[in-house]
Design an enzyme around this catalytic site. Structure first.
Site, short mmCIF file in Angstrom:
data_model
loop_
_atom_site.label_atom_id
_atom_site.label_comp_id
_atom_site.label_asym_id
_atom_site.label_seq_id
_atom_site.Cartn_x
_atom_site.Cartn_y
_atom_site.Cartn_z
N ARG A 18 0.81 -1.21 0.00
CA ARG A 18 0.00 0.00 0.00
C ARG A 18 0.86 1.27 0.00
O ARG A 18 0.34 2.36 0.25
CB ARG A 18 -0.92 0.02 1.23
CG ARG A 18 -2.06 -0.96 1.13
CD ARG A 18 -3.05 -0.54 0.05
NE ARG A 18 -4.07 -1.53 -0.17
CZ ARG A 18 -5.27 -1.50 0.41
NH1 ARG A 18 -5.59 -0.55 1.26
NH2 ARG A 18 -6.14 -2.44 0.15
N GLU A 70 21.64 -9.01 3.25
CA GLU A 70 21.75 -9.82 2.03
C GLU A 70 21.81 -8.87 0.85
O GLU A 70 20.97 -7.96 0.73
CB GLU A 70 20.52 -10.73 1.88
CG GLU A 70 20.43 -11.80 2.93
CD GLU A 70 19.15 -12.61 2.78
OE1 GLU A 70 18.38 -12.37 1.82
OE2 GLU A 70 18.92 -13.47 3.62
N THR A 100 11.48 -15.05 -4.98
CA THR A 100 12.45 -15.01 -3.89
C THR A 100 13.74 -15.59 -4.45
O THR A 100 13.76 -16.08 -5.58
CB THR A 100 11.93 -15.81 -2.68
OG1 THR A 100 12.90 -15.75 -1.62
CG2 THR A 100 11.66 -17.27 -3.02
N GLU A 151 26.36 -19.67 3.64
CA GLU A 151 25.00 -20.00 4.05
C GLU A 151 24.51 -21.04 3.05
O GLU A 151 24.46 -20.79 1.84
CB GLU A 151 24.08 -18.77 4.04
CG GLU A 151 22.66 -19.16 4.47
CD GLU A 151 21.68 -17.99 4.49
OE1 GLU A 151 22.10 -16.85 4.73
OE2 GLU A 151 20.49 -18.25 4.25
N HIS A 191 16.48 -20.60 3.94
CA HIS A 191 15.55 -20.53 2.82
C HIS A 191 14.48 -21.60 2.91
O HIS A 191 14.79 -22.78 2.91
CB HIS A 191 16.23 -20.61 1.45
CG HIS A 191 15.47 -19.82 0.42
ND1 HIS A 191 14.28 -20.27 -0.09
CD2 HIS A 191 15.68 -18.61 -0.11
CE1 HIS A 191 13.81 -19.35 -0.93
NE2 HIS A 191 14.63 -18.33 -0.95
N GLY A 192 13.25 -21.14 3.03
CA GLY A 192 12.12 -22.07 3.05
C GLY A 192 11.94 -22.82 4.36
O GLY A 192 11.11 -23.73 4.44
N GLY A 213 12.71 -16.24 7.47
CA GLY A 213 11.87 -15.06 7.29
C GLY A 213 10.42 -15.37 7.09
O GLY A 213 9.59 -15.20 7.99
N1 PXP Z 1 18.66 -16.80 3.38
C1 PXP Z 1 18.77 -16.15 2.19
C2 PXP Z 1 20.12 -15.99 1.59
C3 PXP Z 1 17.63 -15.63 1.54
O1 PXP Z 1 17.76 -14.99 0.36
C4 PXP Z 1 16.37 -15.75 2.17
C5 PXP Z 1 15.16 -15.16 1.53
O2 PXP Z 1 15.27 -13.78 1.52
C6 PXP Z 1 16.32 -16.41 3.42
C7 PXP Z 1 17.46 -16.95 3.97
C8 PXP Z 1 15.03 -16.57 4.16
O3 PXP Z 1 14.18 -17.40 3.46
P1 PXP Z 1 12.67 -17.57 3.94
O4 PXP Z 1 12.04 -16.22 3.84
O5 PXP Z 1 12.13 -18.57 2.98
O6 PXP Z 1 12.73 -18.05 5.37
#
Ligand code: PXP
Length: 242
Positions: A18, A70, A100, A151, A191-192, A213
């Site tokens: 928004r 990042e 993503t 990572e 990630h995920g 995240g």
């Molecule tokens: N690590 C890296 C390098 C990422 O790019 C991301 C996504 O921004 C994450 C971790 C977190 O991933 P998620 O949002 O799926 O938990």
């Protein structure tokens, strides 16, 4: 216990939907820290689709734990990192069209440019991790590029369509974590990852930190971010005392 760095990008995603001033990722970061987050992660994308420069500057001033930024390996981003001085930079690949971050860095063919980036950041006193797929070749290439750590991309584990694939991906992550620690690299993963799949990965004792995240921010819509962070910390603690 393994550390948890909470990625607050998707608080900004809601705000940007928004073009508003709420919800504020800076406030979310403070609450996540109060709930026990060991660090805060943000991804300043080249297209600024969620986190804005303003967020990054305020987070640098306000967070009490550690700021992990990042970034893509682009000159504009390097200049920002050198100005803002996060505690750590995680270099990631970036494509405009992706929802993503889709895969790890191409550390084999881009070894030269990445080594230059890493050296500049390290000279400025900023720790650097490289985001890589769980492949032994990638981990070994990282050793040559000489970051502080890696990572490991857990996306394929998270998206596995059945148990056999999930187990195979888990083993790849575990083997790469062992290799990476043996080569003297700090070892993070992300990630995920979410409430339903964190435990098997958290049980890999070579992994020192998780960057999580989406699942935490999604859960926080229902429970508030503090409870969402506490629950993730609880799950990690159930399988990891060291
Ligand atoms: N690590 C890296 C390098 C990422 O790019 C991301 C996504 O921004 C994450 C971790 C977190 O991933 P998620 O949002 O799926 O938990």
């Amino acid at each position: 216990m393994a550390r948890l760095s909470v990625n607050v990008d998707h608080v900004a995603t809601v705000r940007q939907a928004r073009l508003s001033t709420e919800p504020d990722p800076v406030t979310a970061a403070a609450l996540a820290e109060l709930a026990g987050a060991d660090g805060i992660t943000v991804h300043l994308r080249e297209d600024r689709r969620h986190i804005q420069d303003r967020d990054l500057h305020l987070l640098r001033k306000t967070i009490k734990t550690r700021l992990n930024l990042e970034l893509s390996a682009a000159e504009e981003m390097l200049a920002i990192a050198l100005e803002v001085r996060p505690d750590m930079v995680t270099l990631v690949p970036e494509k405009r069209q992706e929802l993503t971050t889709e895969g790890g860095l191409d550390v084999i063919t881009r070894m030269g440019p990445l080594a230059g980036f890493v050296a500049t950041l390290k000279e400025a006193g900023i720790r650097v991790n490289l985001f890589v797929d769980p492949s032994p070749e990638a981990i070994k290439a990282c050793r040559k590029i000489d970051p502080d750590g890696v990572e490991i991309h857990t996306g394929r584990y998270a998206d596995a369509l059945n148990d056999a694939i999930r187990e195979a991906e888990l083993k790849r992550i575990s083997d790469c974590a062992v290799l990476s620690r043996r080569l003297g690299l700090k070892t993070h993963a992300g990630h995920g990852l979410g409430y339903g799949n964190i435990k098997p990965v958290a049980a890999i004792k070579e992994i020192e930190e998780f960057a999580i995240g989406f699942s935490i921010i999604a859960r926080s819509v229902y429970t508030g971010i503090e409870e969402a962070v506490r629950e993730m910390k609880r799950l990690i603690a159930q399988v990891r005392s060291t």
